[in-house]
Scaffold this motif. Structure first.
Motif, short mmCIF file in Angstrom:
data_model
loop_
_atom_site.label_atom_id
_atom_site.label_comp_id
_atom_site.label_asym_id
_atom_site.label_seq_id
_atom_site.Cartn_x
_atom_site.Cartn_y
_atom_site.Cartn_z
N ARG A 18 -45.72 63.53 41.52
CA ARG A 18 -45.58 62.15 41.02
C ARG A 18 -45.26 61.22 42.18
NH1 ARG A 18 -41.46 63.37 36.24
NH2 ARG A 18 -42.68 64.94 35.19
N ASN A 19 -46.02 60.15 42.30
CA ASN A 19 -45.80 59.16 43.36
C ASN A 19 -44.76 58.12 42.99
OD1 ASN A 19 -47.83 60.21 45.11
ND2 ASN A 19 -49.36 59.29 43.79
N LEU A 20 -44.55 57.92 41.70
CA LEU A 20 -43.71 56.81 41.26
C LEU A 20 -42.29 57.21 40.85
CD1 LEU A 20 -46.40 54.85 39.25
CD2 LEU A 20 -45.47 54.31 41.49
N ASP A 21 -41.96 58.51 40.94
CA ASP A 21 -40.58 58.91 40.69
C ASP A 21 -39.69 58.31 41.77
OD1 ASP A 21 -41.12 60.37 38.46
OD2 ASP A 21 -40.78 62.34 39.36
N ASN A 22 -38.51 57.89 41.38
CA ASN A 22 -37.54 57.32 42.33
C ASN A 22 -38.06 56.08 43.06
OD1 ASN A 22 -35.69 59.40 41.71
ND2 ASN A 22 -36.73 60.74 43.16
N MET A 23 -39.01 55.39 42.46
CA MET A 23 -39.53 54.15 43.05
C MET A 23 -38.45 53.07 42.94
SD MET A 23 -42.49 51.72 41.49
CE MET A 23 -41.45 51.43 40.08
N THR A 24 -38.34 52.26 43.97
CA THR A 24 -37.44 51.11 43.92
C THR A 24 -38.26 49.85 44.15
OG1 THR A 24 -36.94 51.25 46.27
CG2 THR A 24 -35.48 52.45 44.78
N LEU A 34 -41.78 43.89 46.31
CA LEU A 34 -42.00 45.00 47.23
C LEU A 34 -41.56 46.28 46.54
CD1 LEU A 34 -40.48 43.26 50.36
CD2 LEU A 34 -42.89 43.41 49.74
N TYR A 35 -42.51 47.18 46.32
CA TYR A 35 -42.22 48.47 45.71
C TYR A 35 -42.15 49.51 46.81
CZ TYR A 35 -43.74 46.13 41.44
OH TYR A 35 -43.87 45.26 40.40
N THR A 36 -41.11 50.31 46.82
CA THR A 36 -40.98 51.41 47.78
C THR A 36 -41.13 52.71 47.01
OG1 THR A 36 -39.47 50.09 49.12
CG2 THR A 36 -39.54 52.44 49.56
N LEU A 37 -42.12 53.51 47.39
CA LEU A 37 -42.37 54.79 46.74
C LEU A 37 -41.40 55.84 47.27
CD1 LEU A 37 -46.27 54.76 46.86
CD2 LEU A 37 -44.74 53.75 45.16
N LYS A 38 -41.34 57.00 46.60
CA LYS A 38 -40.37 58.02 47.00
C LYS A 38 -40.60 58.55 48.40
CE LYS A 38 -42.63 62.05 44.98
NZ LYS A 38 -42.49 63.12 44.01
N ASN A 39 -41.83 58.43 48.92
CA ASN A 39 -42.11 58.91 50.28
C ASN A 39 -41.87 57.83 51.34
OD1 ASN A 39 -44.29 57.21 50.01
ND2 ASN A 39 -45.84 58.79 50.25
N GLY A 40 -41.40 56.65 50.91
CA GLY A 40 -41.10 55.56 51.83
C GLY A 40 -42.21 54.55 52.01
N SER A 41 -43.40 54.83 51.49
CA SER A 41 -44.51 53.88 51.58
C SER A 41 -44.25 52.67 50.69
CB SER A 41 -45.82 54.54 51.13
OG SER A 41 -46.19 55.52 52.06
N MET A 42 -44.91 51.58 51.03
CA MET A 42 -44.69 50.35 50.29
C MET A 42 -45.97 49.81 49.67
SD MET A 42 -41.73 48.36 52.30
CE MET A 42 -41.41 47.45 50.84
N VAL A 43 -45.80 49.16 48.53
CA VAL A 43 -46.85 48.41 47.86
C VAL A 43 -46.27 47.02 47.62
CG1 VAL A 43 -48.26 48.21 45.78
CG2 VAL A 43 -47.82 50.46 46.75
N LYS A 44 -47.01 45.99 48.02
CA LYS A 44 -46.53 44.61 47.89
C LYS A 44 -47.43 43.83 46.93
CE LYS A 44 -47.07 40.97 50.88
NZ LYS A 44 -46.91 40.23 52.13
N ASP A 45 -46.80 43.18 45.98
CA ASP A 45 -47.50 42.34 45.01
C ASP A 45 -47.13 40.89 45.29
OD1 ASP A 45 -48.47 40.98 42.80
OD2 ASP A 45 -47.05 41.85 41.40
N ASN A 46 -48.12 40.09 45.72
CA ASN A 46 -47.80 38.69 45.97
C ASN A 46 -48.43 37.77 44.91
OD1 ASN A 46 -50.48 38.43 46.72
ND2 ASN A 46 -50.06 37.60 48.75
N GLY A 47 -48.81 38.36 43.79
CA GLY A 47 -49.32 37.56 42.67
C GLY A 47 -50.82 37.60 42.54
N ASP A 48 -51.54 37.22 43.59
CA ASP A 48 -52.99 37.23 43.51
C ASP A 48 -53.61 38.37 44.31
OD1 ASP A 48 -52.33 36.09 45.95
OD2 ASP A 48 -54.00 34.70 45.95
N LYS A 49 -52.82 39.07 45.10
CA LYS A 49 -53.31 40.22 45.87
C LYS A 49 -52.23 41.29 45.93
CE LYS A 49 -56.46 37.67 48.77
NZ LYS A 49 -56.72 37.13 50.07
#
Length: 92
Positions: A18-24, A34-49
């Motif tokens: 699972r990639n989304l367990d322990n997501m902050t 800014l979403y931080t996945l359990k492996n430390g990678s980030m996903v950023k949502d700025n609304g339109d991208k």
């Protein structure tokens, strides 16, 4: 993103897959989420991208699922950026 997390938990019993367990997540001063996945990678949502760590397949998978939820099936991936695919209609 919480919906994606719940769907992933239903699909996979093994927490290691699972990639989304322990997501902050946090909101920065510009309003980006800014979403931080359990492996430390980030996903950023700025609304339109949506942006993600380009060298992490798990982050790319999470970002693409999130983009489909936000924008529907018409998404355009360019490097580490996902946005709405603009369809041009010709007026007659």
């Amino acid at each position: 993103m919480l919906q994606l997390q719940a769907e992933e938990a239903k699909r996979t019993d093994d927490p290691r897959k699972r990639n989304l367990d322990n997501m902050t997540w946090r909101v920065d001063s510009s309003g980006n989420v800014l979403y931080t996945l359990k492996n430390g990678s980030m996903v950023k949502d700025n609304g339109d991208k949506i942006f993600f760590n380009v060298n992490d397949p798990a982050a790319a998978q999470v970002a693409q699922g999130f983009a489909r939820m936000m924008f529907g099936r018409n998404v355009k991936v360019s490097g580490n950026e996902i946005g709405r695919k603009i369809s041009r209609q010709i007026k007659r």
